[in-house]
Design a protein around this motif. Sequence first.
Motif, mmCIF file in Angstrom:
data_model
loop_
_atom_site.group_PDB
_atom_site.id
_atom_site.type_symbol
_atom_site.label_atom_id
_atom_site.label_comp_id
_atom_site.label_asym_id
_atom_site.label_seq_id
_atom_site.Cartn_x
_atom_site.Cartn_y
_atom_site.Cartn_z
ATOM 1 N N HIS A 21 0.820 -1.223 0.000
ATOM 2 C CA HIS A 21 0.000 0.000 0.000
ATOM 3 C C HIS A 21 0.852 1.271 0.000
ATOM 4 C CE1 HIS A 21 -3.104 -2.829 1.938
ATOM 5 N NE2 HIS A 21 -3.466 -2.605 0.700
ATOM 6 N N GLY A 22 2.170 1.116 -0.114
ATOM 7 C CA GLY A 22 3.023 2.286 -0.222
ATOM 8 C C GLY A 22 3.289 2.987 1.092
ATOM 9 N N VAL A 23 3.404 2.219 2.184
ATOM 10 C CA VAL A 23 3.598 2.799 3.520
ATOM 11 C C VAL A 23 4.733 2.063 4.233
ATOM 12 C CG1 VAL A 23 2.518 3.135 5.784
ATOM 13 C CG2 VAL A 23 1.182 3.503 3.699
ATOM 14 N N PHE A 24 5.593 2.818 4.936
ATOM 15 C CA PHE A 24 6.590 2.221 5.825
ATOM 16 C C PHE A 24 5.899 1.890 7.151
ATOM 17 C CE2 PHE A 24 9.573 4.429 3.016
ATOM 18 C CZ PHE A 24 10.604 3.499 2.913
ATOM 19 N N GLU A 25 5.579 0.628 7.344
ATOM 20 C CA GLU A 25 4.892 0.230 8.575
ATOM 21 C C GLU A 25 5.879 0.224 9.743
ATOM 22 O OE1 GLU A 25 2.329 -3.212 8.154
ATOM 23 O OE2 GLU A 25 2.270 -2.895 5.996
ATOM 24 N N ALA A 59 -6.484 16.830 -2.513
ATOM 25 C CA ALA A 59 -7.714 17.639 -2.433
ATOM 26 C C ALA A 59 -8.748 17.178 -3.458
ATOM 27 C CB ALA A 59 -7.378 19.115 -2.664
ATOM 28 N N HIS A 60 -8.318 16.352 -4.417
ATOM 29 C CA HIS A 60 -9.201 15.931 -5.510
ATOM 30 C C HIS A 60 -9.532 14.439 -5.464
ATOM 31 C CE1 HIS A 60 -8.327 19.879 -7.283
ATOM 32 N NE2 HIS A 60 -7.062 19.647 -6.924
ATOM 33 N N TYR A 61 -8.626 13.654 -4.932
ATOM 34 C CA TYR A 61 -8.823 12.206 -4.822
ATOM 35 C C TYR A 61 -8.452 11.767 -3.399
ATOM 36 C CZ TYR A 61 -8.616 12.138 -9.962
ATOM 37 O OH TYR A 61 -8.840 12.356 -11.300
ATOM 38 N N PRO A 62 -9.291 10.968 -2.752
ATOM 39 C CA PRO A 62 -8.879 10.430 -1.453
ATOM 40 C C PRO A 62 -7.619 9.567 -1.608
ATOM 41 C CG PRO A 62 -11.212 9.996 -1.908
ATOM 42 C CD PRO A 62 -10.615 10.491 -3.180
ATOM 43 N N ILE A 63 -6.643 9.783 -0.729
ATOM 44 C CA ILE A 63 -5.439 8.939 -0.709
ATOM 45 C C ILE A 63 -5.720 7.816 0.284
ATOM 46 C CG2 ILE A 63 -2.944 8.848 -0.347
ATOM 47 C CD1 ILE A 63 -3.755 10.737 -2.622
ATOM 48 N N LEU A 64 -5.647 6.585 -0.181
ATOM 49 C CA LEU A 64 -6.182 5.490 0.614
ATOM 50 C C LEU A 64 -5.387 5.212 1.886
ATOM 51 C CD1 LEU A 64 -8.654 3.781 0.372
ATOM 52 C CD2 LEU A 64 -7.347 2.062 -0.876
ATOM 53 N N TYR A 65 -4.060 5.206 1.779
ATOM 54 C CA TYR A 65 -3.249 4.908 2.969
ATOM 55 C C TYR A 65 -2.098 5.903 3.070
ATOM 56 C CZ TYR A 65 -5.636 0.447 2.289
ATOM 57 O OH TYR A 65 -6.580 -0.516 2.096
ATOM 58 N N SER A 66 -1.741 6.222 4.291
ATOM 59 C CA SER A 66 -0.568 7.065 4.544
ATOM 60 C C SER A 66 0.141 6.522 5.770
ATOM 61 C CB SER A 66 -0.969 8.525 4.801
ATOM 62 O OG SER A 66 -1.604 9.080 3.672
ATOM 63 N N GLY A 67 1.410 6.940 5.936
ATOM 64 C CA GLY A 67 2.142 6.553 7.128
ATOM 65 C C GLY A 67 1.618 7.289 8.353
ATOM 66 N N GLU A 68 2.202 6.996 9.497
ATOM 67 C CA GLU A 68 1.715 7.552 10.761
ATOM 68 C C GLU A 68 1.795 9.073 10.803
ATOM 69 O OE1 GLU A 68 3.740 5.499 13.879
ATOM 70 O OE2 GLU A 68 2.914 3.552 13.316
ATOM 71 N N LYS A 69 2.735 9.641 10.040
ATOM 72 C CA LYS A 69 2.868 11.105 10.001
ATOM 73 C C LYS A 69 2.272 11.679 8.717
ATOM 74 C CE LYS A 69 6.827 11.533 13.124
ATOM 75 N NZ LYS A 69 7.040 10.130 13.511
ATOM 76 N N ALA A 85 5.226 6.588 0.973
ATOM 77 C CA ALA A 85 6.605 6.178 0.717
ATOM 78 C C ALA A 85 6.960 6.681 -0.689
ATOM 79 C CB ALA A 85 6.738 4.675 0.843
ATOM 80 N N HIS A 86 7.176 5.803 -1.623
ATOM 81 C CA HIS A 86 7.536 6.195 -2.992
ATOM 82 C C HIS A 86 6.333 6.102 -3.926
ATOM 83 C CE1 HIS A 86 7.282 1.986 -2.874
ATOM 84 N NE2 HIS A 86 7.727 1.771 -4.092
#
Length: 947
Positions: A649-653, A789-799, A803-804
């Motif tokens: 999902h493009g996140v550093f867990e 602001a135009h498309y929901p971003i599905l996952y992000s890191g804790e901050k 990632a890339h």
Amino acid sequence: MKTDSFALRHLGPRETDLPKMLETIGVETLDQLIYETIPDDIRLKQPLQLEHIMTEYEYANHIRQLGRTNKVFKSYIGLGYHPTIVPPAIQRNIFENPGWYTAYTPYQAEIAQGRLEAILNFQTMVIELTGMEIANASLLDESTAAAEAMALLFDVRSRDQKKNNVCKFFVSEEILPQTLSVLQTRSTPIGVELVVGNHQEFDFSNEFFGAILQYPGKYGQVYDYADFITKANEKEIKVAVAADILSLVKLTPPGEMGADVVVGTTQRFGIPMGYGGPHAAYFATKEEYKRSMPGRIIGVSQDANGNRALRMALQTREQHIKREKATSNICTAQVLLSVMAGMFAVYHGPKGLQYIADKVHGMASTLAEALNKLGVYQTNTAFFDTLVVKADAKKVKAIAEKHEINFYYIDEETISISLNETILFTDVNEVIAVFAEAVGKEAFEVSEYALENNYPMHLNRKSEFLTHEVFNKYHSETSLMRYIKKLERKDLALNHSMISLGSCTMKLNAAAEMLPLSMPYWNTIHPFAPLDQVEGYTKMLKKLEHQLSVITGFAGTTLQPNSGAQGEYAGLMAIRAYHLSRGDKERNVCLIPASAHGTNPASAAMAGMQIIVTKTMENGNIDVEDVREKANQYKDQLSCLMVTYPSTHGVFESAIKEITQIIHDNGGLVYMDGANMNAQVGLTNPATIGADVCHLNLHKTFAIPHGGGGPGVGPICVNEKLLPFLPSNPFVAVGGEQAITAISGAPYGSALVCLISYGYICMLGAEGVTNATKYAILNANYMKARLEAHYPILYSGEKGRAAHEMILDCRAFKAKGIEVTDIAKRLMDYGFHAPTVSFPVAGTLMVEPTESEDVAELDRFCDAMIAIRQEIEEATAEEPNNVLKNAPHTLAMLTADTWSLPYTREKAAYPLEYIAENKFWPSVRRVDETYGDRNLVCSCAPIEAYM
């Protein structure tokens, strides 16, 4: 500005762009962004220990000097690899052309019609030469293609055979040794028992489900297999034949003998040996087995106007659908090489191939006759291009190497000599002179072909082949050049615009990295050449292994796997061997998160593992408690965890070290999928997060081009525990002290393209590869800031950082009748290839810009996505006749006399100002996938269709 810095050329954003980008993201410095993206406990504290950085000019000199330490001898070794002539028109217009080598896998058919046609030509060529009904769009090499044939025949066993667990597979002792080694690797985990023997003494027992034969045999003997295949079929034993493709121009094709599968390599159709690869393997079978067929099939369909359009067929066989039920983990196909091989057939046509095959056989017959006169007797009773002679091997070897000639020495008194397309009478006379000196006789010269054929007349090919117009039209260089250009214009590649595919890392393939591939002291070396002739290759490959080990933090590397999925399999087989060496036979459970790449479960199934899926949480992270629960539940059977990091999902867990520790505490090992390594290099590494082995996609992170779907290279890097189990090769001493058998045919896999990654690391150095990672993260987060602001971003890191790569959630647009596919197709009108569609979450787009794209290109893409968002807003579910549903729009539509659509032509073709400067026109309208699967056609239409 340091103009001799390779990093300056590789990294897209300029220093002057950073303030704007950082302000948009909402950070003050690049280091702050990295701090907010990567968990502190896994960041590297010291810079990578790599050698000093080379400029492009220094690297060019270095690689030339290193290449000259390879000795380019004339090669008559054979064993599935032959010198060939790469037609300059194909070398310049395809092999060295970024319009071909930077293209992506043709998942978006409307902007891939050129390479789809080129691959359809390849499939047609294979079908007609083998005498089979259907062929795929290439595999990795002959050895792995043979293993895929075995797996297919095992999968299509009769109901009674499955019920009675019939699991024996006969392998002729004539099979190539490297193929036998790969068959040994692939058979045991899936429950196949190999029986190697003489096919002339085979008893056709009902304990066997299949058999594989070599045609001609490994040392050139031509056998008539018709009787064997007939008897086998009577006993429900299905037969695969590994066939030399050039010999099929002269010999009866296996399909006409009744074979069920025919495999081989197309290397001798104009593809350099390159110390083992990359080469396009072929795989042909019967229509009834099409749904068990590995790899990709290109099929003929139609577009929205009913016009002919090509696409990838039978998508449901893909691993991300079948997952652990997939019979193959094939992901990469050697598309660039199959395009070259198919174009070789287009350029030469049936008469040209006949001429080449006649020349090769004529030279072989001439040499056999001459050697017999010297008393050096040829023992093959029937042959196409390979002789076996009796002589003092030690004496011949010393004289031959003095003349810069390589033969294959079977034993102390038996020598194999394989002739090839490059052979001239001067070469034949040189070989005669070597043997004359060895036996103490006077040499003589020949200047005319021997008259008789040296194979049985009843095996002479009688059927026509390559009758389609495409193989009979483009035989001048002018016409071929224009045909290649016509196809290239239909394809969108990286030389036109950014390809922002998440998980696929479509980065710059720098010219300085690519140039050595055309140098003869790199591309003409046989993979089984004596080690004292390959000093340059040995140094380069060992240094690349060391560079990758430093980058991953591991103890050792093997470059043998020739795709990412092959790397997955190699890593799992090393883990399997480790457990078996400790007597832990019961450890075969593999934990795989639900979000994993589809090849992960497919590879684990091929390695004989029981797959247990672990949950992911709503935020996309791995459910740590579920991993803990399942690791504890299976602690006595736990073999490993497969994990992608950063996540799929493009996140550093942040819990990654806790997860890997759970696995280790329960006796398992951790396999890290390296698909997302472009977010790790220089900042963290697999060893630091607690992995034991990882594969790396050199065609992603390390700059080898995708080539329309291959070449791929998937080396694995391992810690001390797994170092002894790295794979071996029957000809060249590679691998660990307790090495598993081969993963692919050549000792170093696709060694030639490893030069690209070697150059990438040498010219960027420790600072450059680290900055590449930082800029990949910078570009992704810049786009995230512009698009969120135009498309929901599905996952992000804790901050709140990506990632890339990032996932744009498009599922809510269904309320307006808009599917994610509509967005993908509309992007073509804006001049862009779509990001990854519906993976890892259905109804989403996964975007990865890489570090190589500049801010202007990032902005163009973001502007396009924002404009499309406005178009979605204008759409209604009640009125499907809109600009998104009708996308892509072709030039034919825009220039038609009538226009009945409820929006303007300008909106269809030029929705933003920048497009006018460099408009890309899709060559067909939206392709009808369903029609193509219902009416599966996988070859060019017969010539009658054009009359």
